[in-house]
Design an enzyme around this catalytic site. Sequence first.
Site, PDB file in Angstrom:
ATOM      1  N   LYS A 135       0.419  -1.158   0.354  1.00 28.13           N
ATOM      2  CA  LYS A 135       0.262   0.196   0.472  1.00 28.13           C
ATOM      3  C   LYS A 135       1.027   1.233   0.208  1.00 28.13           C
ATOM      4  O   LYS A 135       1.412   1.342   0.723  1.00 28.13           O
ATOM      5  CB  LYS A 135      -0.943   0.232   1.145  1.00 28.13           C
ATOM      6  N   GLU A 169     -13.086  -2.205   9.302  1.00 22.84           N
ATOM      7  CA  GLU A 169     -13.789  -2.779   8.488  1.00 22.84           C
ATOM      8  C   GLU A 169     -15.306  -2.430   8.517  1.00 22.84           C
ATOM      9  O   GLU A 169     -15.725  -2.569   9.552  1.00 22.84           O
ATOM     10  CB  GLU A 169     -13.098  -4.211   7.536  1.00 22.84           C
ATOM     11  N   HIS A 193      -0.741  -7.435   8.664  1.00 23.27           N
ATOM     12  CA  HIS A 193      -0.842  -6.374   8.110  1.00 23.27           C
ATOM     13  C   HIS A 193      -0.878  -5.341   9.743  1.00 23.27           C
ATOM     14  O   HIS A 193      -0.020  -4.706   9.139  1.00 23.27           O
ATOM     15  CB  HIS A 193      -2.230  -6.189   7.568  1.00 23.27           C
ATOM     16  N   LYS A 289     -14.012  -6.521  12.501  1.00 19.58           N
ATOM     17  CA  LYS A 289     -14.269  -5.733  11.382  1.00 19.58           C
ATOM     18  C   LYS A 289     -16.030  -5.524  11.739  1.00 19.58           C
ATOM     19  O   LYS A 289     -16.734  -5.626  12.752  1.00 19.58           O
ATOM     20  CB  LYS A 289     -14.896  -7.438  10.504  1.00 19.58           C
ATOM     21  N   GLN A 330      -5.953   3.974   4.152  1.00 14.95           N
ATOM     22  CA  GLN A 330      -7.184   3.975   3.203  1.00 14.95           C
ATOM     23  C   GLN A 330      -8.766   4.198   3.863  1.00 14.95           C
ATOM     24  O   GLN A 330      -8.241   3.973   5.426  1.00 14.95           O
ATOM     25  CB  GLN A 330      -7.523   2.930   2.506  1.00 14.95           C
TER      26      GLN A 330
HETATM   27  C1  BG6 Z   1      -6.942  -9.535   3.990  1.00 14.02           C
HETATM   28  C2  BG6 Z   1      -8.360 -10.371   5.124  1.00 14.02           C
HETATM   29  O1  BG6 Z   1      -5.786  -9.882   4.256  1.00 14.02           O
HETATM   30  O2  BG6 Z   1      -7.221  -8.366   4.209  1.00 14.02           O
HETATM   31  C3  BG6 Z   1      -9.703  -9.595   5.459  1.00 14.02           C
HETATM   32  O3  BG6 Z   1      -7.966 -11.288   5.307  1.00 14.02           O
HETATM   33  C4  BG6 Z   1      -9.603  -7.877   5.076  1.00 14.02           C
HETATM   34  O4  BG6 Z   1     -10.178 -10.232   6.457  1.00 14.02           O
HETATM   35  C5  BG6 Z   1      -8.749  -7.601   3.856  1.00 14.02           C
HETATM   36  O5  BG6 Z   1     -10.175  -7.889   4.804  1.00 14.02           O
HETATM   37  C6  BG6 Z   1      -8.572  -6.104   4.172  1.00 14.02           C
HETATM   38  O6  BG6 Z   1      -7.687  -5.581   3.278  1.00 14.02           O
HETATM   39  P1  BG6 Z   1      -7.817  -4.661   2.119  1.00 14.02           P
HETATM   40  O7  BG6 Z   1      -7.093  -4.325   1.543  1.00 14.02           O
HETATM   41  O8  BG6 Z   1      -9.122  -3.965   1.457  1.00 14.02           O
HETATM   42  O9  BG6 Z   1      -7.880  -3.199   3.864  1.00 14.02           O
END
Ligand code: BG6
Length: 445
Positions: A135, A169, A193, A289, A330
């Site tokens: 990213k 999310e 992440h 989530k 983001q």
């Molecule tokens: C993935 C996870 O690695 O990353 C997901 O398994 C998550 O659960 C996703 O939704 C989020 O990615 P991004 O790029 O949409 O923030």
Amino acid sequence: MTDEELRNLISQTLTCRIDQRENCNEKMTKFLKRCFYHSGQYNNVDDFLKLDSKLIKEEEGRLSNRLFYLSIPPNLFVDVAKCASTKASSKTGWTRVIVEKPFGRDLESSKQLSTSLKQYLTEDQIFRIDHYLGKEIVENLIVLRFSNLVFEPLWSRNYIRNVQFIFSEDFGTEGRGGYFDNYGIIRDIMQNHLLQTLALFAMETPISLDAEDIRNEKVKVLRSMRPLQLEDVIVGQYKGFSKDGKTYQGYTDDPTVPKDSITPTFAAAALFINNARWDGVPFLMKAGKALNKRRAEIRVQFRHVPGNLYKRSFGTDLDKATNELVLRIQPNEAIYLKINNKVPGLGMRLDRSDLNLLYKAKYRKEIPDAYERLLLDAIGGEQRLFIRSDELDAAWPLFTPLLKELEEKRISPELYPYGSRGPVGAHYLAAKHNVRWGDLNEDDS
Ligand code: BG6
């Protein structure tokens, strides 16, 4: 699928958006002509031999490089790596394999996966993806740190009070419950992440920008961290919620999730790095989530100004007057610094303002998707943004004992309504470390 069907499928989403300079259609047609569909079983050597023959035919004696991208269930990684490596490797060029997470469920399974993959591939053939490293803002983190004089001297316990890594999310696990229930948010987001972002944030200056030099520093910082204890963590799970006549299903309402599941869909944690730079500074993580917003950001809260002449202007809440640097990954990439400012006029009133680098205002170019960058890097043999196996060996011990304890003791997650700000326990955890979550005070979008 026939080749034609595959090409149609690809062409629906294929664009020239990054490189629009010339002849987009021509480039697309040329590219699509080189796409073929080959069906086979993951563990069938004959199918891979057929794939090899087919590739040899298309390669027509030219130098060939082969990149296998394993976006498949993790229990099949080793079978495919074995068949690809022994039966369908390039004879004239390189062969590389991209592996998607999860890299195991805990330290033991991760080590086992590494050992099994290494039977068939060398470390420099394996590209373990963590797409957060691709990213734009995460890439920019080390540029910000190491190419500006003003940040690096402040980058330590002397000036930084706490650092927050926040992922949220605004949708649940819809459709992915089967996968998710076996992993949970700590394995799905935090262990990879957020931890990877933390490692880049906190590492020492690497000797160079070479992949090995950067990854050496990341490993060092991961190895300086204290494994998480139960009291450093709170877990949550979203429950159903109705609003304005609409009903949002809870996590366990998903038919692919067991009714009595205690898998966390939210977690907050306080981590510590036991080294000279970061001793005592809480690194807080929060991931969830089905919350009220989709966002990912790093927030750096600086210390209070000692003997501040303007103390009285801030009232009793000094926290409101401390500088905060926010790197918004983001949506709407931005880097901004909260500063105190005099409100123009004859009086002496102070105000908080942002020095704001909003990407879309500054740069007109479209920002590549993380995967676009990472696939290109894998083709170029650049390992800088991929995970080395010893990073996993250092990362898993931080989470494995905690995950085991949560599961063995069947610790119930705190329920929070779909679309809310998450469990209140996250505030108590932060307060225990004298921290306030920065994202709750403002609407930055
Ligand atoms: C993935 C996870 O690695 O990353 C997901 O398994 C998550 O659960 C996703 O939704 C989020 O990615 P991004 O790029 O949409 O923030």
